[in-house]
Design a protein around this motif. Structure first.
Motif, short mmCIF file in Angstrom:
data_model
loop_
_atom_site.label_atom_id
_atom_site.label_comp_id
_atom_site.label_asym_id
_atom_site.label_seq_id
_atom_site.Cartn_x
_atom_site.Cartn_y
_atom_site.Cartn_z
N LEU A 233 -3.28 3.39 -0.42
CA LEU A 233 -3.27 4.28 -1.42
C LEU A 233 -2.32 5.33 -1.34
N SER A 234 -1.09 5.59 -1.93
CA SER A 234 -0.14 6.39 -1.76
C SER A 234 -0.62 7.73 -2.52
N GLN A 235 0.29 8.92 -2.18
CA GLN A 235 0.07 10.17 -2.81
C GLN A 235 0.08 10.02 -4.20
N GLY A 237 -1.07 8.07 -6.29
CA GLY A 237 -2.09 7.29 -6.59
C GLY A 237 -1.75 5.74 -7.02
N GLN A 238 -0.90 5.39 -6.39
CA GLN A 238 -0.47 3.94 -6.59
C GLN A 238 -0.57 3.24 -5.34
N TRP A 239 -1.00 2.02 -5.50
CA TRP A 239 -1.17 1.01 -4.35
C TRP A 239 0.03 0.54 -3.96
N LYS A 240 0.28 0.68 -2.63
CA LYS A 240 1.68 0.05 -2.36
C LYS A 240 1.39 -0.82 -0.95
N TRP A 241 2.13 -1.75 -1.08
CA TRP A 241 2.22 -3.13 0.17
C TRP A 241 2.64 -2.61 1.36
N ILE A 242 2.06 -2.99 2.55
CA ILE A 242 2.47 -2.78 3.97
C ILE A 242 3.45 -4.07 4.20
N ARG A 243 4.83 -3.76 4.28
CA ARG A 243 5.69 -4.83 4.85
C ARG A 243 5.27 -5.21 6.20
N HIS A 244 5.26 -6.93 6.37
CA HIS A 244 5.17 -7.29 7.85
C HIS A 244 6.62 -7.06 8.50
N MET A 245 6.53 -6.70 9.85
CA MET A 245 7.66 -6.40 10.55
C MET A 245 7.34 -7.06 11.87
N ASP A 246 8.17 -8.18 12.21
CA ASP A 246 8.03 -8.98 13.28
C ASP A 246 8.03 -8.27 14.74
N ASN A 247 6.91 -8.73 15.28
CA ASN A 247 6.40 -7.89 16.74
C ASN A 247 6.39 -6.59 16.68
N ALA A 267 -7.16 10.50 7.27
CA ALA A 267 -7.89 8.95 7.24
C ALA A 267 -7.17 8.34 6.02
N THR A 268 -6.30 7.35 5.97
CA THR A 268 -5.68 7.02 4.83
C THR A 268 -6.33 5.73 4.22
N ILE A 269 -6.50 6.02 2.89
CA ILE A 269 -7.30 4.82 2.23
C ILE A 269 -6.41 3.47 2.28
#
Length: 363
Positions: A233-235, A237-247, A267-269
């Protein structure tokens, strides 16, 4: 010629990367290759400080394991789920409510998620000292590797904790000393597997797999994997995805770190939702290292920080009401996904009280 004597393990095949156009969070990157010198740690500390103060998440790269080594650990992580018969798992179920600990199996359909739907998440949790508990026979050949891997995670944790102490202008080992390998604390490794749900359950749960929450401990280390489902949950108020990064690792702060840092490190939501269409139908295998400070520590803001003296301390409870780590940890662990939540005055938020602290859950 070196002969590989490691026991063979079935290969776990991850889903292909999504091709959907998702809105990703912009996270800082901490390169541990720079952590060997004081100058490098100072640079990394600024990155980690700003990330956990403003966002609560960052990536870690050059953590000391190669891509093939990481892939083998994911293969091993699937063993408790795919290689152990269901009847044998019962012997190793965790007594979560009674003990306030996740050590052992958490079965599927244990947590309530949303709309009357129970979770489809299976976890196997190991104490950092893997000899503390018995394990399924099928996992025993891999325990030496798991033990080495868990120790490596704790070393990574200590480096991160040093950076966070530097960020508050505290002695480097301030937080390290509160997470001793040989002390009484609940730092542990988790193997975690999400299974696809029925279309009916997805609709009832509004595609939420794990509702928005903060972690209860101090630092969570997540080994990045390809299935897109984790959001923060960003500042704005929008939900943003976590991008996959190899290793790479994805690191976030939990409640205990927020308390110990006087609210400076957030402590991030975050939550887990149904993956994009092109990844639906796949399982989602995760590896995490959860860190919690020593059990007897009271969750008070660090003293002597020039940073906190400048910016002030943001409290969620008065110092006199501060619980110990053990009390707060056990309360949160036992209650999660099992307690009856009250609707908050804020839309889309439910609440519970744990050890005198208001804990919020977000949908």
């Amino acid at each position: 010629m070196t002969i590989d004597t490691k026991p063979p393990v079935p290969h776990y095949v991850h889903a292909p990367l999504t091709k959907e156009n998702l809105t990703y969070a912009d996270l800082g990157i901490v390169d541990l290759a720079k952590a060997a010198t004081a100058e490098g740690r100072a640079e990394l500390a600024a990155t980690a400080r700003d990330a956990l103060h403003n966002i609560g998440f960052f990536y870690v790269v050059n953590h000391g394991l190669s891509q093939p080594e990481t892939e083998r650990m994911f293969d091993i992580a699937d063993v408790p789920f795919s290689q152990v018969p269901e009847k044998d798992k019962l012997e190793f179920h965790a007594n979560i409510i009674e003990s306030g600990s996740f050590q052992g199996y958490k079965p599927r359909k244990y947590w309530h998620v949303n709309g009357g739907v129970q979770d489809e998440i299976e976890t196997y949790n190991l104490h950092r000292d893997v000899t503390k508990k018995q394990h399924p026979q099928q996992l025993k050949p891999y325990l030496p590797e798991i033990a080495k891997f868990t120790g490596h995670n704790h070393d990574i944790l200590n480096t991160i904790l040093r950076l966070l102490a530097i960020g508050l202008e505290l002695p480097e080992d301030t937080f390290v000393d509160q997470h001793g390998w040989d002390d009484e604390n609940e730092c542990y490794l988790r193997f975690m597997k999400y299974y696809p749900r029925t279309a009916e359950d997805e609709e009832k749960a509004e595609k939420v797999w794990l509702k928005g929450h903060t972690d209860g401990g101090s630092i969570t280390v997540l080994w990045s994997q390809p299935v897109s489902a984790l959001q923060i949950l960003s500042q704005d108020g929008q939900w943003k995805w976590i991008r996959h990064m190899d290793n790479a690792l994805v690191v976030n702060a939990g409640d205990c770190m927020e308390f110990l840092s006087g609210g400076f490190y957030k402590a991030t939501i975050h939550r887990v939702i149904q993956p994009p269409v092109d990844q639906q139908g796949y399982t989602r295998l995760g590896i995490l290292y959860f860190a919690t400070p020593n059990e007897d520590i009271k969750l008070l803001p660090a003293s002597g920080s020039p940073v906190l003296e400048r910016v002030g301390i943001r409290r969620r409870f008065e110092d006199k009401d501060a619980p110990t780590v053990e009390v707060y940890r056990k309360g949160r662990t036992a209650a999660y996904g099992k307690s009856t939540l009250k609707q908050s005055e804020e839309k889309g938020i439910e609440e519970e009280i744990v050890s005198g602290v208001v804990v919020k859950h977000y949908n």
